[in-house]
Design a protein around this motif. Structure first.
Motif, PDB file in Angstrom:
ATOM      1  N   ALA A 161     -12.945   4.542  14.031  1.00 51.58           N
ATOM      2  CA  ALA A 161     -12.229   3.329  14.161  1.00 51.58           C
ATOM      3  C   ALA A 161     -11.639   3.337  15.522  1.00 51.58           C
ATOM      4  N   GLU A 162     -11.588   2.186  16.188  1.00 50.65           N
ATOM      5  CA  GLU A 162     -11.187   2.049  17.552  1.00 50.65           C
ATOM      6  C   GLU A 162      -9.339   2.293  17.375  1.00 50.65           C
ATOM      7  N   ARG A 163      -8.977   1.785  16.251  1.00 51.64           N
ATOM      8  CA  ARG A 163      -7.597   1.836  15.800  1.00 51.64           C
ATOM      9  C   ARG A 163      -7.504   2.576  14.640  1.00 51.64           C
ATOM     10  N   GLN A 164      -6.281   3.436  14.910  1.00 53.47           N
ATOM     11  CA  GLN A 164      -6.376   4.456  13.734  1.00 53.47           C
ATOM     12  C   GLN A 164      -5.087   4.156  12.882  1.00 53.47           C
ATOM     13  N   SER A 165      -4.271   3.163  13.058  1.00 50.83           N
ATOM     14  CA  SER A 165      -3.409   2.510  12.317  1.00 50.83           C
ATOM     15  C   SER A 165      -3.773   1.234  11.603  1.00 50.83           C
ATOM     16  N   GLY A 166      -3.220   1.231  10.307  1.00 50.36           N
ATOM     17  CA  GLY A 166      -3.606  -0.171   9.638  1.00 50.36           C
ATOM     18  C   GLY A 166      -2.882  -0.186   8.321  1.00 50.36           C
ATOM     19  N   ILE A 167      -3.266  -1.018   7.566  1.00 53.45           N
ATOM     20  CA  ILE A 167      -2.427  -1.402   6.235  1.00 53.45           C
ATOM     21  C   ILE A 167      -2.599  -0.157   5.250  1.00 53.45           C
ATOM     22  N   THR A 168      -3.621   0.794   5.236  1.00 48.79           N
ATOM     23  CA  THR A 168      -3.854   1.809   4.655  1.00 48.79           C
ATOM     24  C   THR A 168      -2.716   2.928   4.773  1.00 48.79           C
ATOM     25  N   ASP A 169      -2.102   2.649   6.010  1.00 45.72           N
ATOM     26  CA  ASP A 169      -1.014   3.724   6.145  1.00 45.72           C
ATOM     27  C   ASP A 169       0.261   3.358   5.479  1.00 45.72           C
ATOM     28  N   VAL A 170       0.428   1.975   4.792  1.00 46.51           N
ATOM     29  CA  VAL A 170       1.347   1.469   4.267  1.00 46.51           C
ATOM     30  C   VAL A 170       1.710   2.081   2.838  1.00 46.51           C
ATOM     31  N   PRO A 171       2.883   2.845   2.314  1.00 41.63           N
ATOM     32  CA  PRO A 171       2.880   3.196   1.015  1.00 41.63           C
ATOM     33  C   PRO A 171       2.552   2.321   0.015  1.00 41.63           C
ATOM     34  N   PRO A 172       1.756   2.737  -1.209  1.00 38.98           N
ATOM     35  CA  PRO A 172       1.430   1.845  -2.167  1.00 38.98           C
ATOM     36  C   PRO A 172       2.565   0.909  -2.773  1.00 38.98           C
ATOM     37  N   SER A 173       3.695   1.743  -2.922  1.00 38.07           N
ATOM     38  CA  SER A 173       4.726   0.957  -3.572  1.00 38.07           C
ATOM     39  C   SER A 173       5.545  -0.347  -2.684  1.00 38.07           C
ATOM     40  N   ILE A 174       5.277   0.038  -1.306  1.00 37.07           N
ATOM     41  CA  ILE A 174       5.800  -1.122  -0.568  1.00 37.07           C
ATOM     42  C   ILE A 174       4.849  -1.973  -0.357  1.00 37.07           C
ATOM     43  N   LEU A 175       3.429  -1.812  -0.314  1.00 36.11           N
ATOM     44  CA  LEU A 175       2.475  -2.876  -0.326  1.00 36.11           C
ATOM     45  C   LEU A 175       2.495  -3.866  -1.611  1.00 36.11           C
ATOM     46  N   ALA A 176       2.696  -3.159  -2.803  1.00 38.07           N
ATOM     47  CA  ALA A 176       2.694  -3.875  -4.043  1.00 38.07           C
ATOM     48  C   ALA A 176       4.143  -4.782  -3.929  1.00 38.07           C
ATOM     49  N   ILE A 177       5.263  -4.485  -3.497  1.00 37.98           N
ATOM     50  CA  ILE A 177       6.464  -5.451  -3.491  1.00 37.98           C
ATOM     51  C   ILE A 177       5.780  -6.460  -2.294  1.00 37.98           C
ATOM     52  N   LEU A 178       5.313  -6.261  -1.296  1.00 36.11           N
ATOM     53  CA  LEU A 178       4.976  -7.423  -0.338  1.00 36.11           C
ATOM     54  C   LEU A 178       3.951  -8.270  -0.937  1.00 36.11           C
ATOM     55  N   ALA A 179       2.864  -7.659  -1.872  1.00 39.46           N
ATOM     56  CA  ALA A 179       1.610  -8.517  -2.404  1.00 39.46           C
ATOM     57  C   ALA A 179       2.378  -9.253  -3.420  1.00 39.46           C
ATOM     58  N   GLN A 180       3.591  -8.823  -4.111  1.00 35.53           N
ATOM     59  CA  GLN A 180       3.919  -9.545  -5.353  1.00 35.53           C
ATOM     60  C   GLN A 180       4.846 -10.424  -4.698  1.00 35.53           C
ATOM     61  N   SER A 181       5.360 -10.484  -3.481  1.00 38.77           N
ATOM     62  CA  SER A 181       6.256 -11.627  -2.833  1.00 38.77           C
ATOM     63  C   SER A 181       5.473 -12.566  -2.083  1.00 38.77           C
ATOM     64  N   GLY A 182       4.145 -12.475  -2.251  1.00 33.94           N
ATOM     65  CA  GLY A 182       3.328 -13.707  -1.415  1.00 33.94           C
ATOM     66  C   GLY A 182       3.243 -13.507   0.198  1.00 33.94           C
ATOM     67  N   VAL A 183       3.449 -12.235   0.419  1.00 34.30           N
ATOM     68  CA  VAL A 183       3.542 -11.893   1.889  1.00 34.30           C
ATOM     69  C   VAL A 183       2.137 -11.644   2.419  1.00 34.30           C
ATOM     70  N   CYS A 184       1.544 -12.205   3.433  1.00 31.80           N
ATOM     71  CA  CYS A 184       0.393 -12.115   4.003  1.00 31.80           C
ATOM     72  C   CYS A 184       0.065 -10.833   4.397  1.00 31.80           C
ATOM     73  N   LEU A 185      -0.937 -10.052   3.816  1.00 30.94           N
ATOM     74  CA  LEU A 185      -1.283  -8.600   4.072  1.00 30.94           C
ATOM     75  C   LEU A 185      -2.170  -8.804   5.283  1.00 30.94           C
ATOM     76  N   ALA A 186      -2.940  -9.672   5.442  1.00 34.45           N
ATOM     77  CA  ALA A 186      -3.787  -9.693   6.454  1.00 34.45           C
ATOM     78  C   ALA A 186      -3.091  -9.799   7.836  1.00 34.45           C
ATOM     79  N   GLU A 187      -2.006 -10.482   7.995  1.00 34.51           N
ATOM     80  CA  GLU A 187      -1.032 -10.622   9.092  1.00 34.51           C
ATOM     81  C   GLU A 187      -0.510  -9.212   9.163  1.00 34.51           C
ATOM     82  N   LEU A 188       0.007  -8.648   8.224  1.00 35.14           N
ATOM     83  CA  LEU A 188       0.764  -7.385   8.237  1.00 35.14           C
ATOM     84  C   LEU A 188      -0.301  -6.303   8.822  1.00 35.14           C
ATOM     85  N   ASP A 189      -1.637  -6.297   8.287  1.00 33.55           N
ATOM     86  CA  ASP A 189      -2.590  -5.409   8.870  1.00 33.55           C
ATOM     87  C   ASP A 189      -2.568  -5.511  10.454  1.00 33.55           C
ATOM     88  N   GLU A 190      -2.758  -6.828  10.906  1.00 35.69           N
ATOM     89  CA  GLU A 190      -2.898  -6.990  12.241  1.00 35.69           C
ATOM     90  C   GLU A 190      -1.641  -6.673  13.116  1.00 35.69           C
TER      91      GLU A 190
END
Length: 201
Positions: A161-190
């Motif tokens: 991949a051209e870019r080696q950083s992305g949402i897969t680098d976010v710890p699952p516990s943080i990702l779960a909190i953001l998803a449960q709060s309605g935070v846009c994960l696509a924007e986070l990935d960007e």
């Protein structure tokens, strides 16, 4: 005050006013916790109340940083997908408004119903190649990959991949909190891929 460290490490100088505010004295030995992007300085010995104060302070800092991240990403609005129009202000939405606009579900459903955000949480979207094939291709283990189809000939090409950083680098516990709060994960990935500065001036 003394730093709890190896003898070969340099002395750490701390601002006197900050130490005074924290209640650190010259007789105390301090503990340094260094992790990626963070440096935390604590007393090496604490009473129960001192430990509680440290936990409370770190929790408040973590909460504030989470709010900053959520503000930068915004609330998921189906990321441009055709779907029910969500209210601009959650607090302004009453029962009749929710029924009219189809937003009577909560933040968890907003993210779950967004195809882009949902795909980012779907482990099956990740590309998995055996280590021996990566080694034969000269691609280091753990490298992020991307794939594309070569026309309609039934072949798929996988490359680094051209870019080696992305949402897969976010710890699952943080990702779960953001998803449960309605935070846009696509924007986070960007934001992660762009390495955008979202904190500080």
């Amino acid at each position: 005050m003394k730093n709890k460290k190896d003898q070969n490490e340099p002395e750490l100088m701390l601002p006197e006013c900050a130490c005074s505010f924290c209640g650190f004295t010259e007789e105390e030995t301090l503990e340094i916790h260094a992790v990626r992007d963070v440096l935390i300085i604590l007393r090496d010995k604490m009473t129960a109340l001192e430990l509680i104060n440290a936990i409370h302070a770190l929790s408040e800092i973590a909460s504030g940083l989470t709010v900053d991240l959520a503000k930068a990403c915004g609330i998921c609005n189906h990321c441009g997908d055709e779907g029910p129009e969500l209210c601009k202000g959650i607090n302004e939405c009453d029962e009749s408004c929710a029924s009219l606009h189809g937003c009577d579900d909560g933040p968890v459903e907003w993210v779950a119903n967004c195809s882009l955000c949902h795909d980012l949480l779907d482990e099956s979207q990740n590309i998995h190649i055996p280590d021996y094939i990566l080694e034969a291709a000269g691609i280091p283990k753990g490298t992020k990959l991307e794939a594309y189809a070569d026309g309609g000939n039934g072949e798929i090409t996988v490359v680094e991949a051209e870019r080696q950083s992305g949402i897969t680098d976010v710890p699952p516990s943080i990702l779960a909190i953001l998803a449960q709060s309605g935070v846009c994960l696509a924007e986070l990935d960007e934001l992660i891929m762009q390495e955008a500065i979202i904190y500080g001036s």
